[in-house]
Motif scaffolding. Structure first.
Motif, mmCIF file in Angstrom:
data_model
loop_
_atom_site.group_PDB
_atom_site.id
_atom_site.type_symbol
_atom_site.label_atom_id
_atom_site.label_comp_id
_atom_site.label_asym_id
_atom_site.label_seq_id
_atom_site.Cartn_x
_atom_site.Cartn_y
_atom_site.Cartn_z
ATOM 1 N N GLY A 226 0.853 -1.180 0.000
ATOM 2 C CA GLY A 226 0.000 0.000 0.000
ATOM 3 C C GLY A 226 0.883 1.222 0.000
ATOM 4 O O GLY A 226 2.079 1.131 0.314
ATOM 5 N N LEU A 227 0.301 2.362 -0.369
ATOM 6 C CA LEU A 227 1.125 3.568 -0.497
ATOM 7 C C LEU A 227 0.289 4.801 -0.149
ATOM 8 O O LEU A 227 -0.792 4.992 -0.706
ATOM 9 N N LEU A 228 0.803 5.608 0.775
ATOM 10 C CA LEU A 228 0.158 6.874 1.114
ATOM 11 C C LEU A 228 0.949 7.988 0.434
ATOM 12 O O LEU A 228 2.167 8.057 0.580
ATOM 13 N N SER A 229 0.209 8.843 -0.260
ATOM 14 C CA SER A 229 0.882 9.853 -1.092
ATOM 15 C C SER A 229 0.745 11.247 -0.496
ATOM 16 O O SER A 229 -0.322 11.863 -0.573
ATOM 17 N N GLY A 230 1.809 11.735 0.113
ATOM 18 C CA GLY A 230 1.879 13.113 0.577
ATOM 19 C C GLY A 230 0.713 13.526 1.467
ATOM 20 O O GLY A 230 0.136 12.715 2.206
ATOM 21 N N ALA A 231 0.354 14.814 1.359
ATOM 22 C CA ALA A 231 -0.724 15.343 2.201
ATOM 23 C C ALA A 231 -2.041 14.630 1.897
ATOM 24 O O ALA A 231 -2.855 14.388 2.792
ATOM 25 N N LEU A 232 -2.220 14.271 0.618
ATOM 26 C CA LEU A 232 -3.456 13.592 0.228
ATOM 27 C C LEU A 232 -3.587 12.244 0.944
ATOM 28 O O LEU A 232 -4.676 11.897 1.439
ATOM 29 N N GLY A 233 -2.472 11.505 1.024
ATOM 30 C CA GLY A 233 -2.500 10.204 1.704
ATOM 31 C C GLY A 233 -2.908 10.340 3.158
ATOM 32 O O GLY A 233 -3.692 9.535 3.683
ATOM 33 N N GLY A 234 -2.400 11.379 3.822
ATOM 34 C CA GLY A 234 -2.758 11.622 5.222
ATOM 35 C C GLY A 234 -4.234 11.934 5.367
ATOM 36 O O GLY A 234 -4.922 11.402 6.244
ATOM 37 N N ALA A 235 -4.743 12.784 4.458
ATOM 38 C CA ALA A 235 -6.159 13.164 4.510
ATOM 39 C C ALA A 235 -7.046 11.949 4.254
ATOM 40 O O ALA A 235 -8.055 11.742 4.939
ATOM 41 N N GLU A 236 -6.663 11.136 3.279
ATOM 42 C CA GLU A 236 -7.461 9.947 2.951
ATOM 43 C C GLU A 236 -7.495 8.981 4.130
ATOM 44 O O GLU A 236 -8.545 8.404 4.448
ATOM 45 N N TYR A 237 -6.347 8.819 4.781
ATOM 46 C CA TYR A 237 -6.313 7.866 5.901
ATOM 47 C C TYR A 237 -7.121 8.404 7.093
ATOM 48 O O TYR A 237 -7.784 7.639 7.795
ATOM 49 N N GLU A 238 -7.052 9.722 7.292
ATOM 50 C CA GLU A 238 -7.880 10.324 8.352
ATOM 51 C C GLU A 238 -9.361 10.072 8.066
ATOM 52 O O GLU A 238 -10.140 9.788 8.981
ATOM 53 N N ALA A 239 -9.742 10.167 6.778
ATOM 54 C CA ALA A 239 -11.134 9.911 6.412
ATOM 55 C C ALA A 239 -11.492 8.443 6.675
ATOM 56 O O ALA A 239 -12.573 8.136 7.189
ATOM 57 N N LEU A 240 -10.559 7.545 6.364
ATOM 58 C CA LEU A 240 -10.827 6.113 6.551
ATOM 59 C C LEU A 240 -10.994 5.742 8.022
ATOM 60 O O LEU A 240 -11.835 4.908 8.368
#
Lengths: 284, 232
Positions: A226-240
């Protein structure tokens, strides 16, 4: 006339515009919904698939200069790990990462979700281990492979790792369910080459926007789960994990700045083409 | 005024010093830049010393000579002493006529690093990538239209980009056409890298703006002006 003035526009006006497009949404706290990308969902699904007490390593391969992008990622992932009752070992591959480890743990463990009357239920040595920094990037990974507690010996409090409940039954990479490397540099490559390739340790990564393009081939090949991409990855994971934080705030502000950058790129190219037409079609 | 407040004011001052460069180069920017470089190096050297040289070099030597924590001296650990001595040879360049000694640790480093890294790097970054480009064609899912299109784009892009970097044949005719296609794929890659870099740089700006607005300006600057009015 307007064309000429735009072509000779002082670039400091562009800086001012970018500043306004960042400052105003920050003041007015504008937020947008965040759809989750498959690469982020993969990290979440991998952690969801783990069982209680499974052992996860969070590797910090970044320093304060990249915390704007990576801190929201690591906070959301750590929250998920604690929620799943996984045992977490945190290690620093960068010399300036240890304060960020401490900051991350303090913020997550003291949140309402893991506290009763201001006292955290998450205990060092029992639910997580902070082993601090070791010099040597690839050498650290190579030496960890055969004997994790033997290499680190103690945690940052000076407690012997072999005596800690969080390290019970943990010896080699074979006992590790997942490594997630948060990186602003080459540390993901080191984990792939020295951790995943010879020992098959399951690996995921959270990286800055600058290096994420280099990481997608490893995701497609299955070397990264899996891969978290920059600020977007952080935001997506916070949403999850349903814990809105700095990541979701920043990515909303980022959308305004991206609108501006796209507009400027289109304008710049349009001006270039118009000038070329005026000059008689150019040489291409 | 607490230490935390002083820290916030210093951080805000240095942030503004650094961003002042966007207007033009100036002494405030130079001051902040030099301070940052000096502090980063100082921090890194001290931290690396106490987490590397001290526990893995000095302490084992102490243990073998005078003892540690009141314990008597232990037998020397050659596995620590030998690399420590090899490492010390790096400093030979400071003595005239002895500089050649630095070749010993360098040759050891190059040899060891190449021996360990080359097979693993070939395996993980070349062979695995080649495998991942071709192998999905053998899967059942690849027989559907869109997965097949996706895989083919990756395969054609990889071959075309590699052709662009193949300089032993002149890029004319069909080779030139494939090479130009490779340039298009490379441009898409660079565009993706540029977009992600913009995201990175703007996020850094956002974090500093958050700090300036939420941690400095609102509580401290506005608070400073509101205090005489009985507010804040």
């Amino acid at each position: 006339m307007i064309l000429e003035r735009l072509q000779q526009l002082d670039r400091r006006w562009v800086f001012l515009l970018v500043a306004l497009f960042v400052i105003l949404p920050t003041i007015f706290s504008v937020t947008f919904p965040v759809p989750v990308s498959p690469s982020t969902q993969s990290v979440y699904d991998k952690i969801e698939s783990l069982n209680e007490n499974d052992f996860v390593i969070l590797s910090f391969g970044y320093g304060p200069s990249s915390m704007a992008e990576l801190q929201p990622q690591v906070e959301a992932v750590l929250r998920h790990c604690f929620r799943k009752k996984l045992r977490v070992m945190m290690m620093a591959l960068n010399a300036d990462a240890p304060p960020l480890v401490v900051q991350t743990v303090e913020k997550v463990q003291s949140s309402d979700e893991f506290s009763d009357n201001g006292v955290s239920r998450i205990k060092p040595g029992e639910h997580y281990v902070d082993v601090g920094y070791r010099v040597g990037y690839s050498l650290v990974i190579l030496r960890m492979a055969g004997n994790i507690p033997g290499f680190f010996e103690t945690d940052t409090r000076g407690e012997s790792l072999e005596a800690l409940p969080a390290m019970e039954g943990i010896s080699t990479f074979a006992d590790v369910s997942l490594v997630i490397d948060f990186a602003a540099g080459d540390t993901v490559d080191y984990w792939i080459v020295y951790g995943h390739e010879p020992h098959g340790v399951p690996l995921a990564a959270g990286v800055t926007g600058v290096i994420v393009s280099q990481m997608y081939p490893f995701l497609d090949s299955g070397q990264l789960q899996g891969l978290l991409s920059g600020a977007l990855g952080g935001a997506e994971y916070e949403a999850l994990v349903n814990a809105p934080g700095d990541g979701m705030k920043r990515v909303s502000v980022l959308s305004f700045a991206h609108f501006l950058v796209i507009g400027l790129v289109v304008l710049g190219n349009a001006l270039y083409l118009m000038r070329r037409r005026e000059e008689g079609g150019g040489d291409s | 005024m607490t230490w935390e407040t002083i820290g916030v004011w210093i951080a805000a001052f240095l942030t503004l010093c650094l961003y002042s460069f966007l207007y033009k180069d100036n002494p405030f920017y130079k001051f902040a830049e030099h301070l940052f470089v000096g502090m980063s190096q100082g921090y890194w050297i001290v931290y690396s010393y106490f987490n590397g040289l001290w526990p893995y070099g000095i302490v084992p030597l102490q243990r073998a000579t005078v003892g540690v924590d009141g314990e008597p001296a232990q037998p020397i650990e050659f596995i620590v002493l030998i690399p420590f001595l090899i490492g010390l040879l790096f400093f030979a360049r400071f003595w005239a006529g002895k500089g050649w000694l630095t070749r010993l640790p360098l040759s050891f480093l190059f040899g060891a690093a190449a021996g360990i890294a080359i097979p693993l790097t070939l395996g993980s970054q070349i062979f695995q990538q080649m495998y991942a480009t071709i192998e999905p064609y053998s899967k059942e899912s690849a027989r559907q239209l869109w997965p097949m299109v996706n895989l083919s784009i990756v395969l054609i892009g990889t071959l075309a980009a590699l052709t662009y970097f193949f300089f032993s044949i002149e890029h004319k005719g069909s080779v030139g056409a494939v090479s130009r296609l490779g340039i298009w794929f490379l441009m898409v890659g660079f565009g993706s890298a540029f977009g992600n870099t913009v995201m990175n740089r703007v996020t850094l700006l956002i974090q500093r703006v958050e700090f300036l607005v939420n941690d400095w300006f609102t509580p401290h600057v506005i608070g400073l002006f509101m205090a005489p009015l009985g507010g804040g």
